[in-house]
Design an enzyme around this catalytic site. Structure first.
Site, PDB file in Angstrom:
ATOM      1  N   CYS A  41       0.821  -1.224   0.000  1.00  0.00           N
ATOM      2  CA  CYS A  41       0.000   0.000   0.000  1.00  0.00           C
ATOM      3  C   CYS A  41       0.847   1.264   0.000  1.00  0.00           C
ATOM      4  CB  CYS A  41      -0.852   0.042   1.272  1.00  0.00           C
ATOM      5  SG  CYS A  41      -2.186  -1.134   1.271  1.00  0.00           S
ATOM      6  N   CYS A  45      -2.969   4.842   2.627  1.00  0.00           N
ATOM      7  CA  CYS A  45      -4.079   3.938   2.305  1.00  0.00           C
ATOM      8  C   CYS A  45      -5.102   3.894   3.432  1.00  0.00           C
ATOM      9  CB  CYS A  45      -3.570   2.526   2.030  1.00  0.00           C
ATOM     10  SG  CYS A  45      -4.920   1.424   1.535  1.00  0.00           S
ATOM     11  N   CYS A  72      -2.332  -3.160  -3.745  1.00  0.00           N
ATOM     12  CA  CYS A  72      -3.603  -2.975  -3.041  1.00  0.00           C
ATOM     13  C   CYS A  72      -4.616  -2.408  -4.025  1.00  0.00           C
ATOM     14  CB  CYS A  72      -3.413  -1.997  -1.881  1.00  0.00           C
ATOM     15  SG  CYS A  72      -4.941  -1.404  -1.165  1.00  0.00           S
ATOM     16  N   CYS A  75      -5.679   1.543  -2.727  1.00  0.00           N
ATOM     17  CA  CYS A  75      -4.861   2.747  -2.910  1.00  0.00           C
ATOM     18  C   CYS A  75      -4.028   2.698  -4.185  1.00  0.00           C
ATOM     19  CB  CYS A  75      -3.967   2.974  -1.696  1.00  0.00           C
ATOM     20  SG  CYS A  75      -2.748   1.671  -1.434  1.00  0.00           S
TER      21      CYS A  75
HETATM   22 ZN   LIG Z   1      -3.835   0.128   0.052  1.00  0.00          ZN
END
Ligand SMILES: [Zn+2]
Length: 385
Positions: A41, A45, A72, A75
């Site tokens: 991330c 995030c 992820c 994000c």
């Molecule tokens: Zn994330």
């Protein structure tokens, strides 16, 4: 946090600190992977925060992937979120050739999104429509060139206006002032002005051939004229009470409550953002007030509360742009370019003439039922005649 210190996020402690605060400033500086989920991330995030012992840090997305982590979905650490990507491509298309005027349809073709979606997305991210963005880019290019001293013909062509005559049709609305006049403190411009005594002290009204360029209040007529002399130092300034009598009459009628709207053509220069704020101010109905944050929301930049306040403070035309109708959330008057007692008096008078008690104006602040109604075109203040 001390903004003068450049944070580098080089140590694990600094990085963990940024992650636990979801510090978006750290985005791009490093990534973190979560061992239990095998997902990595950006520091900001919004997903659930991992435990410190499950976190690995990486300087690049590639390094995280090489260590077996997946991007992820939330994000999107591997790239800009899709929506930003679209807006970025749209801006790039607009910036690529300032000589070309892209319609919304052409632009949406270029970035493969529907015009409706693009318009909304663009406004949300950039704060203005693609059309306003193009206009602002051309205006900025023109202002730059003029301030460098480039002659008007050359500057207009360089800024994408095609020809000087074409530019005069459109640029003056984008610039707020005819370009030759903008050049330096009103050079080449004739400014007629007069001052008069009113119930709020002295008022000075000044106008170019295109419209009102200044309405200011003060306790001293001489000081008002000095201010004008400074702002329009290179203009030819002519005191002319007769010529401005109709405008003074409007101001007086307004102060007496017999007039609730101004129908003065305005000739004022502003950045695109200020134009939007001033447009929003002009949509606040007589007798009502809004908070700075409501105006920030109305112009689509809810976090730009300070910029809204500074746009109010730089209003060149008292009353015609009713910045006195903007107060603090709790109803406190905050500031006024022409003095707080005048702001209070104006709000009192407006409340009286709408049959509301004085306190009501301030109480209306928190209400959302009177959202700014779009009764004016979004820009082109100076076209309103
Ligand atoms: Zn994330």
């Amino acid at each position: 946090m001390n903004s003068t210190v450049t944070t580098t996020w080089t140590t694990e402690a600094q990085r963990w600190d940024a992650v636990s605060q979801r510090d978006s400033d750290a985005d791009g500086a490093f990534f973190y992977g979560v061992r239990t989920t095998r997902v990595f991330c950006r520091p900001s995030c919004a997903s659930r925060q991992p435990r410190r012992e499950n976190v690995d840090f990486f300087v690049t997305a590639q390094a995280a992937r090489a260590a077996g982590y997946r991007d992820c979905k939330r994000c999107q650490p591997g790239g800009l979120p899709r929506e930003l990507e679209i807006v970025k491509r749209a801006c790039a298309a607009l910036d690529a050739d300032p000589l070309q005027r892209l319609t919304l349809a052409q632009l949406s073709d270029a970035v493969h999104v529907s015009p409706f979606h693009l318009q909304r997305l663009f406004k949300r991210v950039v704060g203005v429509s693609p059309r306003q963005y193009q206009a602002a880019q051309r205006g900025a290019a023109l202002r730059d060139a003029l301030q460098r001293g480039t002659d008007v013909t050359r500057a207009t062509v360089d800024a994408g206006f095609g020809s000087p005559s074409r530019m005069y049709e459109t640029a003056s609305t984008e610039l707020g002032m005819a370009p030759s006049a903008y050049r330096r403190k009103g050079a080449g411009l004739t400014v007629h002005y007069t001052s008069a005594r009113t119930s709020l002290g002295f008022v000075l009204v000044a106008a170019t051939a295109r419209g009102i360029c200044k309405i200011g209040f003060g306790d001293d007529a001489g000081a008002l004229v000095e201010e004008l002399n400074d702002e329009f130092a290179n203009a030819e300034r002519v005191e002319d009470a007769t010529r401005l009598a109709p405008f003074i009459a409007q101001v007086e009628a307004y102060l007496h409550g017999t007039r609730q709207r101004f129908d003065l053509p305005l000739d004022i220069a502003a950045t695109a953002f200020r134009q939007r704020v001033w447009d929003a101010l002009r949509r606040i109905p007589y007798g009502e007030t809004r908070s700075y944050s409501e105006i920030a929301e109305a112009v689509g930049s809810p976090r730009a509360v300070r910029a809204v306040a500074s746009a109010c403070a730089s209003n060149p035309v008292a009353l015609a742009i009713p910045c006195h109708r903007v107060v603090q959330k709790g109803g406190a008057l905050a500031g006024y370019r022409w003095g707080l007692p005048r702001k209070a008096a104006l709000l009192d008078a407006e409340a009286q003439h709408t049959g509301v008690d004085t306190g009501a104006a301030a109480k209306a602040v928190g209400s959302t039922e009177h959202k700014a109604a779009p009764t004016l075109p979004p820009t082109h203040l100076d076209r309103v005649a």
